[in-house]
Enzyme design. Structure first.
Site, PDB file in Angstrom:
ATOM      1  N   LYS A 163      -0.201 -10.610   6.727  1.00  0.00           N
ATOM      2  CA  LYS A 163       0.071  -9.281   7.284  1.00  0.00           C
ATOM      3  C   LYS A 163      -1.252  -8.734   7.785  1.00  0.00           C
ATOM      4  CE  LYS A 163       1.951  -4.698   6.127  1.00  0.00           C
ATOM      5  NZ  LYS A 163       0.846  -3.743   6.263  1.00  0.00           N
ATOM      6  N   SER A 195       0.833  -1.212   0.000  1.00  0.00           N
ATOM      7  CA  SER A 195       0.000   0.000   0.000  1.00  0.00           C
ATOM      8  C   SER A 195       0.862   1.255   0.000  1.00  0.00           C
ATOM      9  CB  SER A 195      -0.923  -0.002   1.223  1.00  0.00           C
ATOM     10  OG  SER A 195      -1.751  -1.136   1.217  1.00  0.00           O
ATOM     11  N   ASN A 196       1.902   1.280   0.837  1.00  0.00           N
ATOM     12  CA  ASN A 196       2.769   2.451   0.902  1.00  0.00           C
ATOM     13  C   ASN A 196       3.609   2.623  -0.354  1.00  0.00           C
ATOM     14  OD1 ASN A 196       2.733   3.808   3.745  1.00  0.00           O
ATOM     15  ND2 ASN A 196       2.510   1.616   4.101  1.00  0.00           N
ATOM     16  N   ILE A 242       5.705  -5.755   9.722  1.00  0.00           N
ATOM     17  CA  ILE A 242       5.776  -5.092   8.419  1.00  0.00           C
ATOM     18  C   ILE A 242       5.115  -3.743   8.634  1.00  0.00           C
ATOM     19  CG2 ILE A 242       5.107  -5.160   5.990  1.00  0.00           C
ATOM     20  CD1 ILE A 242       4.852  -8.219   6.258  1.00  0.00           C
TER      21      ILE A 242
END
Length: 315
Positions: free
Chosen positions: A174, A49-50, A218
């Protein structure tokens, strides 16, 4: 062949940098990944996403992955891992992304639930999606649970455990959802096995995750202070819980600053404190000026960065 699982440790979901015209800033990405690799982290997540995977073409993803693999091999710990984003809105494209990630040097794929047709995404449909992707992927996959970007779709602990038990190419998850009860259940579920890699998905609850059985973290804020994340893991492993609690309090305050500013805010912080990149995302996401961190608003970040800069590189 027996499944292989991500090693325990610190994984940084690397941001991607863009020029003002929104083309990829490969030099800033190289500078960033080099700094992260020298911090001694155990691996990177590329195009999570980042990393703005949803804003990149397949060709761009491959280029960034190859760059990350090259930098990590040169500057990182021996055997450091790359997890690549492999989620898409169709099973077919997700499989394609996993294959391309493998060819570009990734060790694992991180697969997000499809979410365009939210009403159709009932548990049997979601199960089959992940099972089909895992069966066809040349690299093991981790399930990515992030209800905030999937229209509220939230993988529960039974679904995660069932997928892991039914498909040996599902090797971890995650959990950005922040549900520590879920992490506890998954990490200790006999169906998944002792090596299944359940990761806490944010700095905000890193210590809580370790207590519950997380294989590490993470976490986006590790882009800013990777060495301090490694320190947190060491404090926990050495039983120095009071120090770990104090560091977690500082982590949570800094994480909250960044959460409120989004992905571009994290990049603006990197520009301010390390001097590379811009606080820009691809549209429709916006930009953040690094002046946002002036004064008391940036104090929780400055506090961590000052300590980070006192710690030596691992290599």
């Amino acid at each position: 062949m027996s499944p292989h699982y991500p090693p325990r440790g610190i994984y940084v979901p690397c941001v991607a940098f863009f020029h003002e015209d929104e083309t990829i800033d490969f030099e800033a990405i190289r500078t960033h990944i080099t700094r992260i690799a020298k911090a001694g982290v155990d691996g990177l997540v590329i195009q999570g996403s980042n990393g703005e995977a949803m804003h990149m073409s397949h060709e761009e993803r491959i280029e960034v992955l190859k760059l990350a693999r090259s930098v990590l091999d040169e500057h990182g710990k021996p055997g450091a891992t790359i997890i690549a984003g492999g989620g898409a809105q169709s099973t077919r494209e997700s499989i394609q992304l996993c294959k391309e990630a493998h060819e570009a040097g990734a060790d694992y794929a991180l697969v997000l639930s499809p979410s365009y047709w939210v009403p159709a995404m009932q548990k049997p449909v979601i199960y089959k999606f992940f099972d089909d992707v895992a069966a066809a992927s040349p690299i093991p996959i981790l399930l990515y649970n992030f209800p905030g970007v999937t229209g509220g779709i939230d993988l529960d602990s039974d679904l995660i455990a069932s997928l892991a038990a039914g498909n040996k190419n599902v090797v971890g998850c995650k959990l950005t959802c922040g549900n520590m009860g879920k992490l506890q259940r998954v990490a200790h579920d006999p169906r998944v096995g002792a090596d299944f890699a359940a990761f806490a998905g944010k700095t905000d609850f890193m210590l809580h995750g370790l207590v519950g059985g997380s294989r590490g973290v993470i976490a986006a804020t590790a882009n800013l202070v990777p060495k301090l994340h490694t320190l947190m893991l060491r404090l926990y492993d050495e039983g120095r819980l009071r120090e770990a609690q104090d560091l977690q309090t500082r982590f949570s305050r800094a994480d909250w600053v960044l959460v409120q500013l989004g992905v571009a805010g994290l990049k603006a912080a990197l520009h301010k404190y390390y001097g590379y990149g811009l606080g820009r995302s691809r549209r429709p996401l916006g930009s953040v000026d690094m002046a946002k961190f002036d004064g008391e608003g940036g104090a929780p970040l400055r506090d961590l960065v000052e300590q980070e800069n006192t710690l030596p590189d691992i290599r």
